[in-house]
Design an enzyme around this catalytic site. Structure first.
Site, short mmCIF file in Angstrom:
data_model
loop_
_atom_site.label_atom_id
_atom_site.label_comp_id
_atom_site.label_asym_id
_atom_site.label_seq_id
_atom_site.Cartn_x
_atom_site.Cartn_y
_atom_site.Cartn_z
CG ASP A 1 1.89 4.88 5.68
OD1 ASP A 1 1.62 3.84 6.31
OD2 ASP A 1 2.21 5.94 6.23
CG ASP B 1 -0.11 0.01 2.53
OD1 ASP B 1 0.22 1.11 3.02
OD2 ASP B 1 0.22 -1.08 3.04
#
Length: 290
Positions: A212, A210
């Site tokens: 973040d 991802d």
């Protein structure tokens, strides 16, 4: 020359190594308590392999509660020479996208609730972690990943946070814009420091799941999306690991970067002042110099 044993510490999404010959789950006792789980041992292409699920099978240990000292001691105790850390991470860089791998070479340790050293009162030692990963081992991991068709980035700074919560947006922007970090995770510290104290070559492969919470189009970490990406990363991680034996070989010379001699000048406590009880606990990690 030393007989190679490649040890893989698997993080979120990687819980075993496929294709091991003579595979067996082994219980290893350590002076630091039980490791995260039994260790899976066997051979792959004739090379000794060991696999330790960092969070335990079924993901039972939180990042804070992983028994890091027991894990590293157990791997050293069974003869591991090279430790490959595979873990999920968030990314602070557009170019390090979900599904990509990063061969980490630096860390910033923001963990606060973990035992970080094998040494202390009774036997004091200070090792250098200026360069906390082994370039030789990083080379092998990079080559293995590229050969497996994985997009891999060589070099990056890993921000180790305590967790288990993900970052606030303010923290994420601090780590990215001010501190210049590249990826963020919860488990590589104190693991890398302990591997250095145990004189084990250590490489960290961060698998991006991802962006973040800094990213304007991905404002929060979505655990559902992370799990979906983890499945692909897990398959790629296994493909990378399968290529390591051929690259590292059955025997290896002394580490050219000195990882396996980190304790040569590290222990400061005078021999007559060393606590025998402490020394007994250090039999595996520091037996070479004690």
């Amino acid at each position: 020359m030393t007989e190679t044993m490649i040890a893989v510490i698997g993080g979120s999404g990687l819980y075993e190594i496929d294709g091991l010959q003579g595979a067996e789950w082994t219980t290893v006792e350590t002076p630091w308590g039980p490791p995260s789980d039994q260790i899976l041992t066997g051979t792959l292409d004739g090379i000794k392999m060991a696999f330790l699920p960092r969070h335990g099978r079924g993901h039972v240990h939180s990042p804070t509660e992983v028994p890091y000292r027991a894990n590293i001691d157990a791997l050293k105790r069974i003869g591991a020479t090279d430790v490959i850390s595979v873990s999920a991470c968030g990314s602070f860089r557009e170019e390090m996208a979900p599904g990509h791998f990063v061969v980490v070479d630096q860390f910033i340790d923001r963990t606060v609730a973990r035992e970080k050293s094998f040494f202390g009162t009774g036997c004091v030692a200070h090792v250098s972690v200026a360069h906390p990963t082994c370039p030789r081992l990083g080379d092998a991991c990079e080559t293995a990943a590229r050969d497996a068709g994985i997009t891999v980035h060589r070099g990056g700074t890993y921000l180790a946070m305590e967790g288990p919560q993900f970052s606030s947006m303010a923290e994420s922007k601090l780590y990215r814009e001010v501190w210049g970090c590249d990826v963020i995770g919860m488990t590589n510290m104190p693991e890398a420091k302990l591997a250095r104290e145990a004189e084990l070559c250590y490489a960290s492969i961060a698998m991006v799941t991802d962006f973040d919470s800094w990213h304007p189009e991905h404002g929060s970490v979505d655990i559902t999306a992370i799990i979906a990406t983890l499945q692909g990363n897990s398959s790629n991680g296994a493909e990378m690991v399968r290529r390591l034996p051929a690259l590292l070989g059955a025997e290896r010379a002394d580490c050219p970067h000195g990882c396996d001699r980190a304790l040569d000048y590290a222990i400061l406590t005078a021999p007559e002042k060393r606590d025998p009880a402490v020394l007994a606990k250090l039999d595996a990690v520091a037996g070479r110099v004690l």
